[in-house]
Structure formats: C-alpha cells, structure tokens
Write a protein that holds these residues in place. Sequence first.
Motif, PDB file in Angstrom:
ATOM      1  N   LEU A 243      31.546  35.872  51.317  1.00 44.57           N
ATOM      2  CA  LEU A 243      32.017  34.744  50.518  1.00 44.57           C
ATOM      3  C   LEU A 243      33.316  34.170  51.079  1.00 44.57           C
ATOM      4  O   LEU A 243      34.054  34.860  51.788  1.00 44.57           O
ATOM      5  CB  LEU A 243      32.242  35.208  49.081  1.00 44.57           C
ATOM      6  N   PRO A 244      33.612  32.920  50.729  1.00 46.71           N
ATOM      7  CA  PRO A 244      34.870  32.313  51.174  1.00 46.71           C
ATOM      8  C   PRO A 244      36.082  33.045  50.577  1.00 46.71           C
ATOM      9  O   PRO A 244      35.985  33.707  49.544  1.00 46.71           O
ATOM     10  CB  PRO A 244      34.803  30.882  50.636  1.00 46.71           C
ATOM     11  N   GLU A 245      37.218  32.897  51.234  1.00 46.20           N
ATOM     12  CA  GLU A 245      38.461  33.561  50.812  1.00 46.20           C
ATOM     13  C   GLU A 245      38.835  33.225  49.373  1.00 46.20           C
ATOM     14  O   GLU A 245      39.264  34.103  48.619  1.00 46.20           O
ATOM     15  CB  GLU A 245      39.592  33.150  51.755  1.00 46.20           C
ATOM     16  N   SER A 246      38.654  31.983  48.964  1.00 47.47           N
ATOM     17  CA  SER A 246      39.026  31.595  47.603  1.00 47.47           C
ATOM     18  C   SER A 246      38.185  32.337  46.560  1.00 47.47           C
ATOM     19  O   SER A 246      38.688  32.763  45.518  1.00 47.47           O
ATOM     20  CB  SER A 246      38.875  30.085  47.420  1.00 47.47           C
TER      21      SER A 246
ATOM     22  N   GLN B 185      36.768  35.269  47.097  1.00 45.90           N
ATOM     23  CA  GLN B 185      37.191  36.666  47.183  1.00 45.90           C
ATOM     24  C   GLN B 185      38.426  36.914  46.311  1.00 45.90           C
ATOM     25  O   GLN B 185      38.541  37.953  45.669  1.00 45.90           O
ATOM     26  CB  GLN B 185      37.487  37.054  48.632  1.00 45.90           C
ATOM     27  N   ARG B 186      39.324  35.943  46.265  1.00 41.01           N
ATOM     28  CA  ARG B 186      40.509  36.071  45.410  1.00 41.01           C
ATOM     29  C   ARG B 186      40.121  36.074  43.930  1.00 41.01           C
ATOM     30  O   ARG B 186      40.693  36.810  43.132  1.00 41.01           O
ATOM     31  CB  ARG B 186      41.496  34.948  45.693  1.00 41.01           C
ATOM     32  N   GLU B 187      39.142  35.251  43.567  1.00 42.44           N
ATOM     33  CA  GLU B 187      38.654  35.243  42.185  1.00 42.44           C
ATOM     34  C   GLU B 187      38.046  36.595  41.830  1.00 42.44           C
ATOM     35  O   GLU B 187      38.269  37.113  40.728  1.00 42.44           O
ATOM     36  CB  GLU B 187      37.607  34.151  41.992  1.00 42.44           C
ATOM     37  N   ILE B 188      37.300  37.162  42.752  1.00 39.00           N
ATOM     38  CA  ILE B 188      36.695  38.472  42.527  1.00 39.00           C
ATOM     39  C   ILE B 188      37.789  39.520  42.344  1.00 39.00           C
ATOM     40  O   ILE B 188      37.719  40.367  41.444  1.00 39.00           O
ATOM     41  CB  ILE B 188      35.750  38.846  43.688  1.00 39.00           C
ATOM     42  N   LEU B 189      38.814  39.460  43.176  1.00 38.65           N
ATOM     43  CA  LEU B 189      39.930  40.392  43.057  1.00 38.65           C
ATOM     44  C   LEU B 189      40.609  40.260  41.702  1.00 38.65           C
ATOM     45  O   LEU B 189      40.908  41.269  41.048  1.00 38.65           O
ATOM     46  CB  LEU B 189      40.939  40.171  44.176  1.00 38.65           C
ATOM     47  N   ASN B 190      40.838  39.033  41.249  1.00 31.24           N
ATOM     48  CA  ASN B 190      41.452  38.823  39.936  1.00 31.24           C
ATOM     49  C   ASN B 190      40.589  39.410  38.825  1.00 31.24           C
ATOM     50  O   ASN B 190      41.100  40.023  37.884  1.00 31.24           O
ATOM     51  CB  ASN B 190      41.687  37.334  39.682  1.00 31.24           C
ATOM     52  N   PHE B 191      39.282  39.218  38.939  1.00 32.69           N
ATOM     53  CA  PHE B 191      38.372  39.752  37.919  1.00 32.69           C
ATOM     54  C   PHE B 191      38.373  41.275  37.921  1.00 32.69           C
ATOM     55  O   PHE B 191      38.404  41.907  36.864  1.00 32.69           O
ATOM     56  CB  PHE B 191      36.960  39.202  38.141  1.00 32.69           C
ATOM     57  N   VAL B 192      38.361  41.877  39.098  1.00 34.27           N
ATOM     58  CA  VAL B 192      38.371  43.339  39.192  1.00 34.27           C
ATOM     59  C   VAL B 192      39.673  43.891  38.618  1.00 34.27           C
ATOM     60  O   VAL B 192      39.677  44.886  37.895  1.00 34.27           O
ATOM     61  CB  VAL B 192      38.167  43.791  40.651  1.00 34.27           C
TER      62      VAL B 192
END
Length: 69
Positions: free
Chosen positions: A14-17, A19-26
């Motif tokens: 996935l794009p970096e942006s 990936q950041r959303e996924i990190l925030n959710f985790v």
Amino acid sequence: MATVDLITEHTRRLPESVQREILNFVEFLFNKYNKVSAQAPSVSKRQAGLHPGSSVMADDFDAPLPDFF
C-alpha cells in the motif's frame, strides 16, 4: 502463514499514506485494549466453607410441589 505476516505483506503493497493510517489504527486498538486489560479487576478464587451453618435446607426439600394450576 501467520496473521502478522499476512498483515505485513499486504501493508507493504500500500502507499505510504495508507500505511500511516494503518499505523494510527493499530495504535488506537493497542491503547483501547491495553486500558481495558489494565482496568480489569483481579478475580480471586472462591473458597468453600467460609460460612458453615449459614444456610438451612427444609426437611421436605425433595417433596413434590403443590399443584397451583
């Protein structure tokens, strides 16, 4: 394949942006469930025999109940 490996594999594509959303959710999930487990009361094991003689069983306990209907 383990769940963590599947998540990692899919996330890398996935794009970096995103990936950041996924990190925030985790991180959100980690904080949510970390607080719940910290607030859970400790459960002590029950101990039998703490109040001997505090309950009484009637002599006719096993007798049939009266017919009310």
